[in-house]
Design a protein around this motif. Structure first.
Motif, PDB file in Angstrom:
ATOM      1  N   MET A 156       2.058  10.124  11.006  1.00  0.00           N
ATOM      2  CA  MET A 156       1.134  10.610  10.019  1.00  0.00           C
ATOM      3  C   MET A 156       0.209  11.713  10.470  1.00  0.00           C
ATOM      4  O   MET A 156       0.078  12.802  10.084  1.00  0.00           O
ATOM      5  CB  MET A 156       0.182   9.514   9.421  1.00  0.00           C
ATOM      6  N   GLU A 163     -10.076   9.486   0.476  1.00  0.00           N
ATOM      7  CA  GLU A 163      -9.204   9.296  -0.699  1.00  0.00           C
ATOM      8  C   GLU A 163      -7.756   9.352  -0.020  1.00  0.00           C
ATOM      9  O   GLU A 163      -6.775   8.624  -0.729  1.00  0.00           O
ATOM     10  CB  GLU A 163      -9.337  10.520  -1.630  1.00  0.00           C
ATOM     11  N   LEU A 164      -7.638  10.068   1.164  1.00  0.00           N
ATOM     12  CA  LEU A 164      -6.106  10.375   1.611  1.00  0.00           C
ATOM     13  C   LEU A 164      -5.719   8.937   2.328  1.00  0.00           C
ATOM     14  O   LEU A 164      -4.688   8.311   2.388  1.00  0.00           O
ATOM     15  CB  LEU A 164      -6.159  11.506   2.657  1.00  0.00           C
ATOM     16  N   ASP A 190      -4.633   6.618  -0.354  1.00  0.00           N
ATOM     17  CA  ASP A 190      -3.290   6.799  -0.768  1.00  0.00           C
ATOM     18  C   ASP A 190      -2.250   6.530   0.496  1.00  0.00           C
ATOM     19  O   ASP A 190      -1.111   6.017   0.238  1.00  0.00           O
ATOM     20  CB  ASP A 190      -3.118   8.366  -0.786  1.00  0.00           C
ATOM     21  N   LEU A 191      -2.538   6.720   1.672  1.00  0.00           N
ATOM     22  CA  LEU A 191      -1.680   6.661   3.013  1.00  0.00           C
ATOM     23  C   LEU A 191      -1.592   5.165   2.993  1.00  0.00           C
ATOM     24  O   LEU A 191      -0.310   4.504   3.251  1.00  0.00           O
ATOM     25  CB  LEU A 191      -2.418   7.073   4.305  1.00  0.00           C
ATOM     26  N   ALA A 248      -1.773   2.809   0.802  1.00  0.00           N
ATOM     27  CA  ALA A 248      -0.681   2.443  -0.425  1.00  0.00           C
ATOM     28  C   ALA A 248       0.721   2.671  -0.076  1.00  0.00           C
ATOM     29  O   ALA A 248       1.607   2.029  -0.508  1.00  0.00           O
ATOM     30  CB  ALA A 248      -1.181   2.742  -1.553  1.00  0.00           C
ATOM     31  N   SER A 249       0.906   3.560   0.719  1.00  0.00           N
ATOM     32  CA  SER A 249       2.311   3.881   1.118  1.00  0.00           C
ATOM     33  C   SER A 249       2.808   3.045   2.306  1.00  0.00           C
ATOM     34  O   SER A 249       4.140   3.255   2.517  1.00  0.00           O
ATOM     35  CB  SER A 249       2.514   5.500   1.505  1.00  0.00           C
ATOM     36  N   VAL A 250       2.035   2.230   2.800  1.00  0.00           N
ATOM     37  CA  VAL A 250       2.359   1.303   3.880  1.00  0.00           C
ATOM     38  C   VAL A 250       2.988   0.063   3.684  1.00  0.00           C
ATOM     39  O   VAL A 250       2.585  -0.621   2.655  1.00  0.00           O
ATOM     40  CB  VAL A 250       1.309   1.154   4.827  1.00  0.00           C
ATOM     41  N   SER A 251       4.333  -0.347   3.980  1.00  0.00           N
ATOM     42  CA  SER A 251       4.946  -1.467   3.762  1.00  0.00           C
ATOM     43  C   SER A 251       4.302  -2.573   4.464  1.00  0.00           C
ATOM     44  O   SER A 251       3.260  -2.497   5.229  1.00  0.00           O
ATOM     45  CB  SER A 251       6.175  -1.457   4.320  1.00  0.00           C
TER      46      SER A 251
END
Lengths: 246, 114
Positions: free
Chosen positions: A25, A63-64, A67-68, A70-73
């Motif tokens: 990232m 905010e980022l 979002d980041l 939320a994208s992590v498993s």
């Protein structure tokens, strides 16, 4: 450019993911932010104004972060917790990290050894060799944790000499010297284990060459691993130790 | 015409990113350039928010990515190149059908369809 790295790190550091994932990232976001900055500098002609505009276009770090995250498993979140337990935590030194790891390994080995011995006693009953088994397990715990501390420390020093870091200059002769020390440490820990565990100098000398595969393999492994993973580890340290303010 | 900002785009960004990748593989900067071009400059997106969307698409196996093998003298950090997978193409086709249906229904209610 440090200001750009700080912006990226503000967004990435709070994310609960493995260090490998976060490094990806960081690198990707830094590439983008650098591109934005260069574009704005070409347009505005002023570094400070370009930075402000690039940061504005990039978005709010908090905010980022959301979002980041939320994208992590879930596996990545589990890896994050595992790394927090056993991995390096910024900004601790290599000595402090290896010492912490050695203590953790000592307790882990002790608990596992006691479980194994309890299982053996439950199956075979209390035998005459119980004290010997306990002694062997205790020696293994002590030597394993001492090895983690000494060899861990030697690895980090060797890696820095092989790849060069912020404060350490690259030097092959010094790396080779550290490799030699690692080989000696393996041999010494092998001898110490037999002396502590069996308490027989004769057996210890008989088993002297038993440790040679480790003596040869350890410095080779440190070299290969340091050359392949060292640059990434050093880069990760630089990111994780970056001062991002509050 | 008012610019379309991030909040209104939420939920559509992933499908739009898939649509840009249909044109060919691209890195994040290029994906945003294509989005900007296709939206005639009307999209106002916080650019950092593209990457979480790309990570979600990758997690769902709709896209794949790899580090770019650039020239050794290239300055700065590396770029990651994204490309659409077969599953991503199917998802994009389904997304288009869903979008037409959405526009027909909501447009009908608003009296905005021809």
């Amino acid at each position: 450019m440090k200001e750009l790295m700080v912006q990226v790190e503000r967004a990435v550091r709070p994310v609960r993911a493995s260090s490998r994932r976060k490094d990806r990232m960081r690198e990707e976001l830094l590439t983008h932010l650098t591109g934005l900055y260069e574009e704005e500098r070409g347009r505005l002609g002023d570094g400070a104004a370009a930075l402000a505009q690039a940061v504005q276009r990039f978005g709010d770090p908090a905010e980022l972060t959301r979002d980041l995250q939320a994208s992590v498993s879930r596996e990545e979140v589990a890896a994050f917790h595992f790394e927090r337990w056993l991995g390096w935590r910024a900004p601790e030194s290599a000595a402090r990290y290896t010492l912490r790891l050695a203590v953790q390994i000592y307790f882990l080995v002790t608990v596992l050894s006691l479980i194994v011995i309890a299982a053996v006693v439950a199956i075979s009953g209390l035998g005459v060799d119980l004290p010997a088994r306990l002694r062997l397990a205790a020696s293994f715990g002590i030597i394993a944790s001492a090895d983690v501390f000494i060899l861990g420390l030697l690895y980090f020093k060797m890696r820095d000499r092989l790849c060069g870091s912020l404060c350490v200059r690259r030097s092959w002769p010094r790396a080779a010297g550290l490799g030699l020390l690692a080989a000696l440490a393996v041999q010494a820990s092998g001898v110490a284990f037999t002396l502590l565990g069996i308490s027989s100098v004769e057996t210890s000398l008989d088993l002297f060459f038993l440790w040679w595969p480790g003596v040869v393999f350890t410095p080779l492994w440190f070299t290969l691993y340091g050359l392949t993973c060292g640059p990434r580890e050093i880069r990760h340290t630089e990111w994780a130790c970056l001062d991002i303010g509050n | 015409m008012e610019p379309i900002r991030g909040d209104a785009l939420r939920g559509h960004l992933e499908t739009m990113a898939l649509a840009t990748l249909e044109l060919g593989e691209a890195h994040g900067f290029e994906i945003l350039r294509r989005l900007d071009e296709a939206g005639c400059g009307a999209l106002r997106l916080k650019e950092g928010s593209l990457y979480p969307a790309l990570y979600r698409l990758e997690k769902a196996s709709l896209i794949q990515s790899a580090w770019e093998h650039g020239p050794d003298d290239r300055r700065g950090p590396r770029r990651r190149i994204y490309r659409l997978t077969r599953k991503g193409r199917r998802h994009l086709a389904a997304g288009r059908v869903e979008w037409r249906h959405f526009v027909n229904v909501i447009g009908g209610i608003l009296g905005a369809t021809s």
